[in-house]
Design a protein around this motif. Structure first.
Motif, PDB file in Angstrom:
ATOM      1  N   PRO A 107       0.688  -1.259   0.277  1.00 30.69           N
ATOM      2  CA  PRO A 107       0.403  -0.360   0.346  1.00 30.69           C
ATOM      3  C   PRO A 107       0.740   1.512  -0.236  1.00 30.69           C
ATOM      4  CG  PRO A 107      -1.187  -1.433   1.234  1.00 30.69           C
ATOM      5  CD  PRO A 107       0.057  -1.890   0.898  1.00 30.69           C
ATOM      6  N   HIS A 194      -2.998   3.185  10.232  1.00 33.81           N
ATOM      7  CA  HIS A 194      -1.895   2.593   9.367  1.00 33.81           C
ATOM      8  C   HIS A 194      -0.171   3.350  10.079  1.00 33.81           C
ATOM      9  CE1 HIS A 194       1.277   3.149   6.079  1.00 33.81           C
ATOM     10  NE2 HIS A 194      -0.134   2.335   5.289  1.00 33.81           N
ATOM     11  N   TYR A 238      -8.027   2.616   8.540  1.00 28.24           N
ATOM     12  CA  TYR A 238      -7.501   1.599   8.401  1.00 28.24           C
ATOM     13  C   TYR A 238      -7.758   0.950   9.680  1.00 28.24           C
ATOM     14  CZ  TYR A 238      -4.090   2.412   4.569  1.00 28.24           C
ATOM     15  OH  TYR A 238      -3.983   2.276   2.940  1.00 28.24           O
ATOM     16  N   ASP A 386      -6.792  -1.005  -2.624  1.00 26.36           N
ATOM     17  CA  ASP A 386      -5.991  -2.553  -2.225  1.00 26.36           C
ATOM     18  C   ASP A 386      -7.336  -3.597  -2.049  1.00 26.36           C
ATOM     19  OD1 ASP A 386      -4.343   0.324  -1.605  1.00 26.36           O
ATOM     20  OD2 ASP A 386      -5.415  -0.097   0.343  1.00 26.36           O
ATOM     21  N   SER A 428      -1.916  -3.773  -2.522  1.00 28.40           N
ATOM     22  CA  SER A 428      -2.508  -2.695  -3.474  1.00 28.40           C
ATOM     23  C   SER A 428      -2.500  -1.928  -5.245  1.00 28.40           C
ATOM     24  CB  SER A 428      -1.946  -1.446  -3.090  1.00 28.40           C
ATOM     25  OG  SER A 428      -2.589   0.173  -3.476  1.00 28.40           O
TER      26      SER A 428
END
Length: 457
Positions: A107, A194, A238, A386, A428
């Motif tokens: 990602p 994240h 996230y 994603d 991703s």
């Protein structure tokens, strides 16, 4: 000067240039006092934008590798001394059996970008042609004005340019904010969340405090009352994939006002996640609250741009500008003027609409081709690309990942991408070029199909 630069490499081009020059100095190919090509000559040689070379040279000059003087060619700093190369410096640490990944599916903020080369060239050409009039360490006035207008149109934020401070990206922006807030801070972070920015906090000697999250964002009732600041991503949660709803935002802002806690809102990827209109920022909902907004240009313009901004709160704007004045401006003036030109000319808004269309098409491809290949796979909510895959065992996961690595593709792990992560893989596809996207989908399909064939036998 020969440099190996690749647009397909996940590392930004300015960073590749800087690394190549550092390596040449370390190997002795470039010696102290040697002249290096001009930014224009090197850009022509490599077939890239001059701005990328300017950014790399600025970085190297700041590190002491290069020395530039008005009216004289740029040189390797004559007083530069290098330690003897280690005998093991030639080893890469990468297995000879598995090639270096060519495509990264980890990602990453931003998209592949759809800004036309002609628009880039025009912006850089006009920016380079302007005569210098001194450096404003808070950011070029024309860029801060362009950012304020962009935020008004794209985010519904009525922001004075005087409250905007230009930074060298989100990480540098967060460091400036923490400097402005004080020393030995207790900074809350989302858990799970994240890890990108949270890793910056301990570098300044501050303490990271993990704060409970659910699908609607931080659980306000569980927040410690003694936090100095709280870092949140209300528009991009996230690993849940959603956004913080209005009631939770109001509850968070009331808590912050009651406890005197500064809120640092990381607004990354927001414009790319909503096809109609993003939810308002926290500072818009409570103009009098101590909310600072972090923004970056990597998502809207290019991942090669190490540039961003902070929208300061009334309580912190003076101190933040003082910090910026002490640290200096890390973003080249030419770069700032070029970004301002792209913002003013409507390029960013057109680019955002094109990215939305491209992401929608990619999500459909992933839904049609990849999701059916796995027993437990899903696309992340929102408008991104994603793709998360769970496996029945660690052996099955590791075997699949090895097949991708052998094909030159690396992917992310849930366990390393956010705190309290799972055991699955995260792939991703948003930031890839069209060619890499097609190739990556084909390779993932082959790896999954081969796994099914071996299981059935």
């Amino acid at each position: 000067m020969l440099l190996d630069i690749s647009r397909d490499h996940p590392t930004p081009i300015p960073a590749q240039i800087a690394a190549g020059i550092r390596g040449a100095v370390a190997k002795g190919t470039l010696a102290p006092g040697d002249e290096v090509p001009s930014t224009r000559a090197l850009a022509t040689q490599l077939g890239i934008s001059r701005g990328s070379v300017v950014t790399a040279y600025d970085q190297l000059e700041g590190e002491g590798y290069l020395l530039s003087r008005q009216g004289a060619p740029t040189r390797v700093h004559p007083e530069l001394t290098m330690a003897p190369a280690s005998e093991s410096s030639a080893t890469t640490g990468i297995s000879h059996k598995i090639p270096r990944p060519r495509i990264s599916l980890k990602p990453s903020p931003g998209s592949a970008g759809t800004i036309k080369p002609a628009a880039w060239r025009k912006a850089w050409r006009e920016a380079a042609a302007e005569l210098g009039g001194g450096v404003d360490k808070s950011g070029e006035p024309e860029l801060r004005l362009a950012i304020a207008e962009h935020l008004r149109l794209a985010r519904g934020m009525a922001v004075s340019p005087e409250h905007i401070v230009v930074t060298g990206g989100s990480r540098e922006g967060l460091m400036c904010i923490l400097y402005a807030l004080g020393a030995d801070l207790k900074v809350g972070v989302e858990d799970p969340g994240h890890p990108g920015l949270r890793r910056v906090i301990p570098l300044g000697g501050h303490r990271v405090v993990e704060c409970e999250m659910d699908a609607e964002g931080v659980v306000v009732k569980q927040l410690p009352a003694n936090l100095d600041a709280l870092l949140v991503t209300p528009s991009h949660l996230y690993p849940f994939g959603g956004a913080m709803p209005a009631p939770r935002r109001a509850e968070l802002l009331n808590w912050a006002k009651r406890t005197g806690t500064a809120i640092i809102e990381d607004d990354f990827n927001t414009e790319l996640r909503y096809r109609i209109a993003p939810q308002p920022t926290l500072s818009t909902l409570a103009p009098s609250a101590d909310v600072l907004t972090l923004g970056t240009f990597s998502t809207l313009l290019s991942r090669e741009l190490a540039a961003g901004y902070v929208v300061a709160s009334p309580a912190t704007v003076t101190r933040l500008k003082e910090i910026r004045g002490v640290l200096g401006m890390p973003v080249a003036t030419v770069t700032q003027r070029a970004i301002a030109s792209l913002l003013r000319g409507g390029v960013v808004r057109r680019n955002t609409r094109a990215v939305h269309r491209a992401l929608a098409q990619r999500r459909q491809v992933l839904q049609d081709r990849l999701v059916p290949l796995f027993d437990d796979a899903r696309l992340a909510p929102g408008d991104g690309a994603d793709f998360t895959v769970q496996f029945a065992s660690h052996l099955e996961r590791d075997t699949f990942e090895t097949r991708l690595l052998e094909a030159g593709i690396e992917c992310g792990h849930e366990s390393s991408l956010w705190t309290d992560g799972g055991e699955g893989l995260v792939l991703s596809f948003a930031h890839l070029s069209d060619g890499d996207f097609a190739g990556a989908v084909d390779q993932v399909t082959r790896a999954a199909t081969l796994g099914h064939a071996q299981t059935s036998t």
